[in-house]
Design a protein around this motif. Structure first.
Motif, PDB file in Angstrom:
ATOM      1  N   GLN A  49      14.349 -51.569 -22.387  1.00  0.00           N
ATOM      2  CA  GLN A  49      13.309 -52.586 -22.318  1.00  0.00           C
ATOM      3  C   GLN A  49      13.593 -53.547 -21.160  1.00  0.00           C
ATOM      4  O   GLN A  49      14.748 -53.895 -20.909  1.00  0.00           O
ATOM      5  CB  GLN A  49      13.264 -53.398 -23.613  1.00  0.00           C
ATOM      6  CG  GLN A  49      12.986 -52.590 -24.844  1.00  0.00           C
ATOM      7  CD  GLN A  49      13.393 -53.357 -26.086  1.00  0.00           C
ATOM      8  OE1 GLN A  49      13.568 -54.573 -26.047  1.00  0.00           O
ATOM      9  NE2 GLN A  49      13.555 -52.655 -27.174  1.00  0.00           N
ATOM     10  N   PRO A  50      12.543 -54.013 -20.488  1.00  0.00           N
ATOM     11  CA  PRO A  50      12.745 -54.981 -19.397  1.00  0.00           C
ATOM     12  C   PRO A  50      13.452 -56.244 -19.870  1.00  0.00           C
ATOM     13  O   PRO A  50      14.237 -56.831 -19.120  1.00  0.00           O
ATOM     14  CB  PRO A  50      11.312 -55.297 -18.936  1.00  0.00           C
ATOM     15  CG  PRO A  50      10.515 -54.119 -19.349  1.00  0.00           C
ATOM     16  CD  PRO A  50      11.143 -53.589 -20.598  1.00  0.00           C
ATOM     17  N   ARG A  51      13.186 -56.667 -21.108  1.00  0.00           N
ATOM     18  CA  ARG A  51      13.822 -57.883 -21.620  1.00  0.00           C
ATOM     19  C   ARG A  51      15.340 -57.725 -21.639  1.00  0.00           C
ATOM     20  O   ARG A  51      16.078 -58.667 -21.348  1.00  0.00           O
ATOM     21  CB  ARG A  51      13.320 -58.219 -23.030  1.00  0.00           C
ATOM     22  CG  ARG A  51      13.817 -59.580 -23.489  1.00  0.00           C
ATOM     23  CD  ARG A  51      13.827 -59.704 -25.011  1.00  0.00           C
ATOM     24  NE  ARG A  51      14.222 -61.022 -25.451  1.00  0.00           N
ATOM     25  CZ  ARG A  51      15.477 -61.451 -25.580  1.00  0.00           C
ATOM     26  NH1 ARG A  51      16.486 -60.663 -25.249  1.00  0.00           N
ATOM     27  NH2 ARG A  51      15.750 -62.674 -25.999  1.00  0.00           N
ATOM     28  N   ILE A  85      10.894 -57.519 -12.274  1.00  0.00           N
ATOM     29  CA  ILE A  85       9.651 -58.204 -12.642  1.00  0.00           C
ATOM     30  C   ILE A  85       8.476 -57.711 -11.805  1.00  0.00           C
ATOM     31  O   ILE A  85       7.349 -57.588 -12.298  1.00  0.00           O
ATOM     32  CB  ILE A  85       9.816 -59.736 -12.480  1.00  0.00           C
ATOM     33  CG1 ILE A  85      10.798 -60.270 -13.539  1.00  0.00           C
ATOM     34  CG2 ILE A  85       8.483 -60.463 -12.598  1.00  0.00           C
ATOM     35  CD1 ILE A  85      11.183 -61.717 -13.345  1.00  0.00           C
ATOM     36  N   ASP A 122       5.696 -54.943 -12.838  1.00  0.00           N
ATOM     37  CA  ASP A 122       4.497 -55.288 -13.626  1.00  0.00           C
ATOM     38  C   ASP A 122       4.607 -56.748 -14.058  1.00  0.00           C
ATOM     39  O   ASP A 122       5.057 -57.055 -15.163  1.00  0.00           O
ATOM     40  CB  ASP A 122       4.396 -54.371 -14.853  1.00  0.00           C
ATOM     41  CG  ASP A 122       3.130 -54.643 -15.659  1.00  0.00           C
ATOM     42  OD1 ASP A 122       3.025 -54.133 -16.794  1.00  0.00           O
ATOM     43  OD2 ASP A 122       2.248 -55.371 -15.153  1.00  0.00           O
ATOM     44  N   SER A 145       2.586 -59.110 -14.931  1.00  0.00           N
ATOM     45  CA  SER A 145       1.825 -59.649 -16.074  1.00  0.00           C
ATOM     46  C   SER A 145       2.518 -59.372 -17.399  1.00  0.00           C
ATOM     47  O   SER A 145       2.328 -60.085 -18.379  1.00  0.00           O
ATOM     48  CB  SER A 145       0.413 -59.081 -16.089  1.00  0.00           C
ATOM     49  OG  SER A 145       0.483 -57.676 -16.157  1.00  0.00           O
ATOM     50  N   SER A 146       3.341 -58.335 -17.429  1.00  0.00           N
ATOM     51  CA  SER A 146       4.022 -58.015 -18.692  1.00  0.00           C
ATOM     52  C   SER A 146       5.197 -58.956 -18.955  1.00  0.00           C
ATOM     53  O   SER A 146       5.838 -58.856 -19.996  1.00  0.00           O
ATOM     54  CB  SER A 146       4.524 -56.569 -18.665  1.00  0.00           C
ATOM     55  OG  SER A 146       5.526 -56.433 -17.679  1.00  0.00           O
ATOM     56  N   PHE A 147       5.462 -59.883 -18.055  1.00  0.00           N
ATOM     57  CA  PHE A 147       6.561 -60.827 -18.223  1.00  0.00           C
ATOM     58  C   PHE A 147       6.063 -62.215 -18.590  1.00  0.00           C
ATOM     59  O   PHE A 147       6.764 -63.220 -18.375  1.00  0.00           O
ATOM     60  CB  PHE A 147       7.415 -60.885 -16.946  1.00  0.00           C
ATOM     61  CG  PHE A 147       8.276 -59.675 -16.765  1.00  0.00           C
ATOM     62  CD1 PHE A 147       7.788 -58.550 -16.113  1.00  0.00           C
ATOM     63  CD2 PHE A 147       9.559 -59.639 -17.271  1.00  0.00           C
ATOM     64  CE1 PHE A 147       8.572 -57.420 -15.962  1.00  0.00           C
ATOM     65  CE2 PHE A 147      10.353 -58.512 -17.113  1.00  0.00           C
ATOM     66  CZ  PHE A 147       9.861 -57.396 -16.463  1.00  0.00           C
ATOM     67  N   LYS A 148       4.899 -62.276 -19.191  1.00  0.00           N
ATOM     68  CA  LYS A 148       4.345 -63.570 -19.625  1.00  0.00           C
ATOM     69  C   LYS A 148       5.279 -64.248 -20.623  1.00  0.00           C
ATOM     70  O   LYS A 148       5.357 -65.476 -20.683  1.00  0.00           O
ATOM     71  CB  LYS A 148       2.990 -63.314 -20.275  1.00  0.00           C
ATOM     72  CG  LYS A 148       2.050 -64.488 -20.291  1.00  0.00           C
ATOM     73  CD  LYS A 148       0.689 -64.007 -20.742  1.00  0.00           C
ATOM     74  CE  LYS A 148      -0.257 -65.153 -20.918  1.00  0.00           C
ATOM     75  NZ  LYS A 148      -1.561 -64.711 -21.422  1.00  0.00           N
ATOM     76  N   TRP A 149       6.002 -63.477 -21.411  1.00  0.00           N
ATOM     77  CA  TRP A 149       6.901 -64.026 -22.433  1.00  0.00           C
ATOM     78  C   TRP A 149       7.999 -64.897 -21.803  1.00  0.00           C
ATOM     79  O   TRP A 149       8.562 -65.769 -22.465  1.00  0.00           O
ATOM     80  CB  TRP A 149       7.538 -62.900 -23.253  1.00  0.00           C
ATOM     81  CG  TRP A 149       8.318 -61.904 -22.443  1.00  0.00           C
ATOM     82  CD1 TRP A 149       7.839 -60.741 -21.883  1.00  0.00           C
ATOM     83  CD2 TRP A 149       9.691 -61.985 -22.058  1.00  0.00           C
ATOM     84  NE1 TRP A 149       8.837 -60.119 -21.193  1.00  0.00           N
ATOM     85  CE2 TRP A 149       9.984 -60.844 -21.277  1.00  0.00           C
ATOM     86  CE3 TRP A 149      10.719 -62.919 -22.312  1.00  0.00           C
ATOM     87  CZ2 TRP A 149      11.245 -60.612 -20.749  1.00  0.00           C
ATOM     88  CZ3 TRP A 149      11.971 -62.669 -21.777  1.00  0.00           C
ATOM     89  CH2 TRP A 149      12.225 -61.531 -20.995  1.00  0.00           C
ATOM     90  N   THR A 150       8.289 -64.662 -20.526  1.00  0.00           N
ATOM     91  CA  THR A 150       9.353 -65.444 -19.875  1.00  0.00           C
ATOM     92  C   THR A 150       8.966 -66.907 -19.743  1.00  0.00           C
ATOM     93  O   THR A 150       9.828 -67.771 -19.561  1.00  0.00           O
ATOM     94  CB  THR A 150       9.664 -64.908 -18.467  1.00  0.00           C
ATOM     95  OG1 THR A 150       8.482 -65.011 -17.656  1.00  0.00           O
ATOM     96  CG2 THR A 150      10.128 -63.471 -18.498  1.00  0.00           C
ATOM     97  N   ILE A 175       1.561 -65.355 -12.676  1.00  0.00           N
ATOM     98  CA  ILE A 175       1.093 -64.863 -13.983  1.00  0.00           C
ATOM     99  C   ILE A 175      -0.119 -65.689 -14.416  1.00  0.00           C
ATOM    100  O   ILE A 175      -0.104 -66.915 -14.371  1.00  0.00           O
ATOM    101  CB  ILE A 175       2.219 -64.965 -15.040  1.00  0.00           C
ATOM    102  CG1 ILE A 175       3.351 -63.986 -14.677  1.00  0.00           C
ATOM    103  CG2 ILE A 175       1.676 -64.654 -16.430  1.00  0.00           C
ATOM    104  CD1 ILE A 175       4.554 -64.087 -15.582  1.00  0.00           C
TER     105      ILE A 175
END
Lengths: 373, 94
Positions: free
Chosen positions: A111-113, A144, A147, A149-154, A190
């Protein structure tokens, strides 16, 4: 890895064992003092491939101090040491081999996280070489950019990413700041809704991105930018979130230190009141040990004490504020080790800016050079 | 070099800091603490810092008025005691 009956076994996930004969030639070379670099890498990756590392830690943990003295996190220590070995090997003549193995290293972090968490341990590790920290920041940017947009959680107030980036932005090293700014540049793009604007770090990240040129030139600019940003009424939640990390017992000392540096000019009676428990806990911890405080702890303590300014002096009217102040004032036997700078005579005629406090230990003489217990 | 948090906090005590404290009692307490430090510490650095902190503070009459308030002694009992002491001394000298 364990040794039994003179034979070396490596425990793997599926319970299979690799007998020593497969790495025996390499061990012989190492024992003989001759180890071809490629052989060393192959041995290291052999161990890495079969080591029973718990990768779920990378997806569950928010904070970690793998190399703190009381840390028992051998999995993270192993990963960090392997990463360090592989990155430093990129400068060797076997660059391609190290690069290939670095890719193998990260394949385990699905996973990227997981990757971002691991890299944040490196880029904000005060014990890491600066080149290693720069490389990990660049790798995070590469992770990052695939993609964004998939890192909005950061950008969430609970996420470790933005505080870790702020710590890097507070660094004296321009390369580290520049690499951290590359991350903020990516994250500032983002897209968030208007509702999320004041419920995440996005406005702070965008402000930092706007001031990237100033930040590249001067590390002190971060304090000014943070202070100006936090003066706005809409940033109360951001300020609260950042100071929340400083108050959290889970957050490592070096992260608290970086955040306190970044927020040095963000101060008030209310903020200092919220930080009093942290100050009190540090004083209690210091009393319970005869050892001097470690340099990170003493730096954090210094930064907390420097928040007693004319702007926050009214805190002394409160019972808690006065008691905390008095406790430190009366504290005679708690030594603290400040950063190892050379000290010169303090000029009392100017404004008493604690940052300008320097004491010439040569003039003070050996008797006043330290504390006797 | 090894320093204590106390040393850092002494440097916090400036003229502006003390002026910004709303309560007079707190200001006086800080002055008292600095005096205590100067008289009790065996650390040259700390004593010097505390002395400098006291020099930075502005003292006004209102701040010190309470400390300077004259408290009269009980009149007759002491006067008699002093008189009897003097009398004894005169007799002894004779």
């Amino acid at each position: 890895m364990r040794q039994a009956n003179g034979r070396l076994f490596i425990q793997v996930y599926n319970g299979a064992k690799i007998e020593k004969s497969s790495i025996h030639p390499f061990l012989l070379q190492a024992q003989g003092g001759v180890m071809v670099l490629d052989s060393l890498v192959n041995v290291a990756m052999e161990v890495f491939e079969h080591a029973a590392v718990d990768y779920t830690l990378l997806s569950h943990l928010e904070w970690a101090s793998p190399f703190s003295p009381d840390s028992s996190n051998l999995h993270l220590q192993f990963l960090l040491r392997t990463f360090r070995f592989l990155v430093l090997g990129l400068n060797s003549r076997s660059t391609a081999l190290f690069r290939k193995n670095l890719q193998l290293f990260f394949e385990r972090m699905e996973q990227p996280r997981m990757k971002l968490f691991f890299l944040s341990l490196v880029w904000n590790d005060p014990l890491s070489h600066e080149a290693l920290r720069v490389v990990s920041l660049k790798m995070a940017a590469q992770c990052i950019i695939v993609d964004v947009s998939s890192f909005k959680w950061t950008l969430d107030y609970k996420s470790f990413v933005i505080p870790q980036i702020l710590c890097s932005l507070a660094s004296d090293n321009a390369m580290i700041r520049q690499s951290a700014l590359a991350l903020t540049s990516l994250l500032s793009a983002i897209v968030v809704s208007n509702r999320e604007l004041n419920k995440s770090f996005i406005s702070l990240v965008r402000r930092i991105n706007e001031a990237s040129e100033e930040l590249k030139m001067d590390a002190e600019q971060l304090k000014v930018i943070m202070a100006n940003h936090m003066q706005q009424k809409t940033t109360a939640t951001t300020s609260s979130a950042l100071f929340g990390f400083i108050m959290s017992p889970d957050v490592p000392g070096h992260v608290k230190h970086g955040l306190l540096l970044a927020l040095e000019h963000v101060n008030s009676t209310k903020i200092l009141t919220s930080l009093l428990p942290v100050l009190n806990d540090m004083m209690i911890d210091g009393e319970q040990t005869a050892e001097p405080l470690k340099s990170t702890s003493s730096s954090v303590l210094s930064l907390l004490l420097e928040r007693f300014t004319p702007h926050s002096a009214s805190i002394l009217s409160s019972k808690n504020g006065w008691e905390s102040f008095l406790k430190v004032f009366n504290q005679l036997t708690l030594p603290t080790v400040l950063n190892s700078h050379t000290y010169t005579e303090f000029d009392v005629t100017g404004t008493a800016n604690i940052q300008m406090l320097f004491i010439d230990h040569r003039k003070c003489g050996p008797r006043a050079a330290g504390y006797s217990h | 070099m090894v320093l204590a948090p106390q040393d850092i906090l002494i440097e916090v005590v400036t003229k502006e800091f003390v002026c910004a404290i709303p309560k007079k009692e707190i200001k006086l307490s800080i002055v008292k603490e600095l005096l205590d430090i100067i008289t009790t510490t065996d650390k040259t650095v700390t004593a010097r810092q505390a002395r400098r902190a006291l020099k930075r503070i502005s003292f006004d009459a209102e701040l010190l008025l309470e400390s300077l308030e004259f408290i009269p002694h009980p009149a007759k009992a002491d006067e008699e005691k002093v008189a009897s002491c003097i009398h004894v001394q005169i007799i002894n000298n004779e």
